[in-house]
Enzyme design. Structure first.
Site, mmCIF file in Angstrom:
data_model
loop_
_atom_site.group_PDB
_atom_site.id
_atom_site.type_symbol
_atom_site.label_atom_id
_atom_site.label_comp_id
_atom_site.label_asym_id
_atom_site.label_seq_id
_atom_site.Cartn_x
_atom_site.Cartn_y
_atom_site.Cartn_z
ATOM 1 N N GLU A 179 0.796 -1.218 0.000
ATOM 2 C CA GLU A 179 0.000 0.000 0.000
ATOM 3 C C GLU A 179 0.837 1.280 0.000
ATOM 4 O O GLU A 179 0.411 2.287 -0.541
ATOM 5 C CB GLU A 179 -0.934 0.014 1.228
ATOM 6 C CG GLU A 179 -2.058 -1.008 1.162
ATOM 7 C CD GLU A 179 -3.008 -0.757 -0.003
ATOM 8 O OE1 GLU A 179 -3.385 0.402 -0.252
ATOM 9 O OE2 GLU A 179 -3.356 -1.737 -0.680
ATOM 10 N N SER A 218 -56.227 -5.841 12.017
ATOM 11 C CA SER A 218 -57.092 -4.707 12.348
ATOM 12 C C SER A 218 -56.463 -3.713 13.306
ATOM 13 O O SER A 218 -57.015 -2.628 13.506
ATOM 14 C CB SER A 218 -58.410 -5.213 12.938
ATOM 15 O OG SER A 218 -59.163 -5.889 11.953
#
Length: 826
Positions: A92, A378
């Site tokens: 890196e 409901s």
């Protein structure tokens, strides 16, 4: 090669030209906009605590600890293997230990390498720059961001040592499959501590960094192997390893864990603690902390989290949920499950919770109270139908609705008992949980208004506007979804508890939270948990709904839930195939929502009573022990806000909410007076055919009530709030036969039926009324008598009547009935 060299020279020339053009002053100005990245918060290594309120002790006491001694995800620098450090530096940022945060040579080298042969072996950013990007979360490919990234990297190098930067980098780098940091990756891919990895395994993990998905060792093992070779070659080139170690590592056969074998980061004692940890982690990130920083703070930062849990309430829940005798017997190998959330609706605090039955010893187990969505049945009606209908003046508790056979686009819904009751009040309809009245009221509210009310006013975020599943398109913008609770993905128990909290809280919805505040190790408050709130409905609407929901508990489907001496209101819920049972109830003190069902939905059999109601009752009886008697407070005179029509600026009516463009009602406060006294007359009432969406006439089946400012013409279009002049072309005016039905029974009218209605185009009932007509209330066994036929029909005939089949359709300009006038919804 010469051509490539020309490209490189051209690139460098352009880069230098751009830099020259931008100018030093501009670059400095951009750099100064960037805040410094601080790593100080990551240096802590202290246990965090969750505290709970103990009513008996009158103070906060320790509820749980958040620590990770044995299975740490963060690895201190002196415990990171040298091979791991060298592997990342080699691949890196090989000049990491010599540059000051930014490596111009690496940038140019990476660009040249890509132009020459397309190699992905190197990245342009230094390790310090990558750390800045990881912690800031800013990864846009823009010149401004790159300049700020370089500036921050240089500043970071001035404040911290190379070893500190490497420690933070290696513990925050993303390595695919939700692995943040080398320890997480080591456990995920090899089920090992990072210190136990071989050189080959180390190089494999280091190779993931640049393109995590492409070099994922499980999904793309060949790509990972090729990248591992590049890493090892670079380590050999830089003298980090010998040729013998290189050969040995390259020859080693890697064995990856196909399944996630990672050990628990911690253990928690309750569903509540799990939920607190998740919410605090999310909120830390929302407050600007990068995920790995937030994790470090949570697990090693010595945070003091003051949870909203009330030990009395939580203990009551655990007492009930740990006793199998409180639950019906399970059928088959599956355990009948349940979940509950209890809240303080006035503060928006969750004060008690259980996410299921059974052992919860494992980390972050499935929480059915917050993570599972089920059909509400409901129990959704008060939120999706009745609250908006009352809010917008469409109905009152005494308004009359005809419970009769209906057909909407070949859908013929039924009541749960497969019978019809004729004329019923809204109050009775919600008490008995009748389906047809709810659908009819929803027709007047409109699907869009109901959907928006649920989502924006009540915070039901799981609604589906449109979604493709297995090649089919699903949407919750439908009558069966909004009136009967058959939602595409369902709702969570927590959502329902939060929504119902607006009823006792003067119509104010509060977003629920599990913590009061979060303090750092020194006691400084860094976050407060009391969430945002908004006016879901007017206070008088909330009071009206509360009264009707009290009736549900006193006389209806919620009978048996009442807390002795304390006002109790609520609503039951049962899905069409009886796979989910609900009860959501509240008192002047608390709100509780309970769900019962199986994890893999199947029919609930052998249950004479609603098990959710029974669980709710047993928990809430314990919760309310010792509390003084209390009734719901009336709030109608305390709200400073008034419903105003956006179009006219006058007091809003139900028609203002039914504007064809969407509701034109807004809540306005007049602290210094000047509130309007006149009622809006700008909106006129019209009807649309449901199946065609065009103007309704007598040949259409079901109709939708809407409002507009008038009929569209050359100067006014529908987008301006004017309705089309075109009547429905899908249905003929008089091609269908008419017949009479009894308003009391919903069946074909007999010779002795005193109240009848002529129907055209609906599903014809198969039976004839045989009621012994006397008083209306006696024929229905209602808890509240329906109004006389004269009163009901008189108020309805102008505003909701159908044009006759023999006459051309007429538009109605009659304003909607006042909220104080009973109406008959057909």
């Amino acid at each position: 090669m010469r051509k490539n060299s020309k490209h490189l020279l051209l690139f460098v020339a352009i880069l230098l030209a751009v830099i020259a053009a931008v100018g030093t002053v501009f670059v400095c100005a951009i750099a100064k906009e960037a805040d410094d990245i601080t790593l100080d918060v990551l240096k802590m290594d202290k246990t965090s605590f969750i505290y709970a309120w103990d009513e008996d002790a009158g103070e906060y006491v320790e509820f749980d600890r958040i620590f990770d001694e044995e299975n740490r995800i963060w690895v201190d620098y002196n415990k990171i293997p040298k091979d791991m450090i060298n592997a990342f530096v080699a691949i890196e940022d090989e000049r990491f230990f010599s540059h000051e945060g930014f490596d111009m040579k690496r940038l140019i080298g990476a660009t040249a390498d890509f132009i020459s042969n397309g190699s992905e072996a190197y990245g342009a950013s230094t390790i310090t720059q990558q750390l800045v990007k990881n912690l800031s979360g800013e990864d846009e490919v823009k010149l401004k961001r790159k300049i700020q990234e370089i500036y921050r990297a240089v500043r970071l190098e001035q404040k911290y040592s190379k070893e500190e930067i490497l420690e933070f980098y290696l513990n925050t780098i993303y390595l695919s499959r939700q692995c943040n940091g080398i320890q997480a990756a080591s456990r995920r891919y090899f089920n090992k501590d990072v210190g136990e990895l071989s050189l080959a395994e180390t190089a494999s993990i280091a190779g993931i960094t640049q393109f995590p998905t492409k070099f994922d060792p499980i999904s793309n093992p060949e790509n990972n192997k090729n990248k591992q070779k590049i890493v090892l070659s670079k380590m050999l080139e830089l003298g980090y390893i010998t040729k013998d170690r290189y050969d040995e590592a390259l020859a080693e056969e890697l064995v990856f864990c196909k399944e996630d074998m990672t050990e628990d980061m911690h253990s928690t004692k309750t569903y509540f603690a799990d939920t607190v940890i998740k919410e605090v982690l999310e909120d830390l990130q929302a407050n600007g902390y990068q995920k790995q920083v937030a994790l470090k703070m949570l697990y090693s930062g010595g945070l003091k989290i003051y949870a909203s849990v009330d030990l009395k309430v939580q203990n009551a829940i655990e007492s009930v949920f740990s006793d199998p005798s409180n639950f019906p017997a399970s059928y088959g190998d599956d355990l009948l499950q349940s979940a509950i959330v209890v809240t303080d609706p006035y503060k928006g605090y969750i004060i008690g919770m259980s996410g299921g039955r059974g052992d919860i010893s494992s980390r972050m187990t499935l929480n059915r109270a917050t993570q599972t969505h089920r059909q509400p049945g409901s129990s959704i009606k008060p939120l999706s139908v009745y609250a908006p209908a009352v809010e917008y003046g469409i109905v009152t508790p005494s308004s009359v609705v005809i419970d009769e056979p209906i057909n909407i686009d070949d859908w013929s819904p039924k009541n749960s008992n497969n019978s019809f009751s004729g004329a019923v009040t809204v109050k009775e309809a919600i008490t008995r949980s009748l389906n047809i009245p709810a659908i009819k009221i929803l027709q007047n509210v409109s699907i869009d208004t109901s959907f928006d009310f649920l989502k924006n006013n009540f915070g039901i975020t799981s609604l589906v506007e449109k979604k493709e599943i297995d090649g089919k398109i699903y949407s919750d913008k439908a009558y069966s979804c909004l009136a009967l609770g058959g939602l595409t993905e369902g709702v969570s128990v927590m959502e329902m508890a939060g929504a119902y909290g607006a009823f006792p809280n003067s119509g104010i919805y509060k977003k629920l939270t599990t913590y009061v505040k979060v303090c750092d190790y020194d006691g400084n408050t860094i976050m407060e948990g009391e969430g945002e709130d908004h006016q879901a409905m007017m206070a008088d609407t909330a009071d009206t709904m509360t009264e009707m929901l009290k009736n549900v508990v006193s006389y209806g489907t919620g009978a048996g839930a009442a807390i002795s001496g304390i006002d109790t209101a609520g609503k039951t819920g049962t899905t069409d195939e009886n796979k989910d049972r609900w009860f959501v109830g509240f008192t002047p003190y608390y709100v509780g929502a309970v769900w019962v069902g199986y994890d893999s939905p199947k029919v609930l059999t052998g249950m004479a009573q609603n098990p959710a109601l029974i669980i709710w009752k047993r928990v809430m009886d314990k919760v309310h022990e010792g509390l003084p008697p209390k009734t719901f407070e009336k709030h109608e005179y305390k709200s400073g806000k008034i419903r105003i029509c956006k179009v006219s600026g006058k007091l809003a009516t139900s028609l203002c909410a039914l504007d064809i463009r969407g509701s034109q009602v807004e809540y306005v406060e007049f602290p210094h007076g000047g509130a309007p006294t006149e009622t809006c007359t700008a909106h006129k009432e019209y009807f649309l055919c449901y199946s065609s969406g065009e103007r309704y006439h007598s040949g259409c089946g079901e109709k939708r009530r809407v409002s507009a400012l008038g009929e569209a013409d050359a100067f006014h279009s529908e987008k301006d709030g004017y309705i089309t002049k075109k009547y429905c072309s899908k249905h003929s005016y008089s091609s269908e036969s008419s017949y009479s039905i009894c308003l009391d029974s919903g069946l074909l009218a007999g010779p002795n039926c005193p109240r009848t209605k002529t129907v055209t185009g609906s599903e014809k009932p198969s039976g004839t009324c045989n009621l012994a007509h006397g008083s209306t209330s006696g024929s229905h066994n209602d808890d509240e008598a329906a109004p006389s036929s004269g009163t009901a029909t008189g108020s309805h005939s102008s505003s909701l009547g159908q044009p006759s089949a023999s006459q051309p359709p007429q538009k109605s300009s009659q304003p909607s009935a006042s909220p104080d006038v009973e109406i008959l919804i057909e």
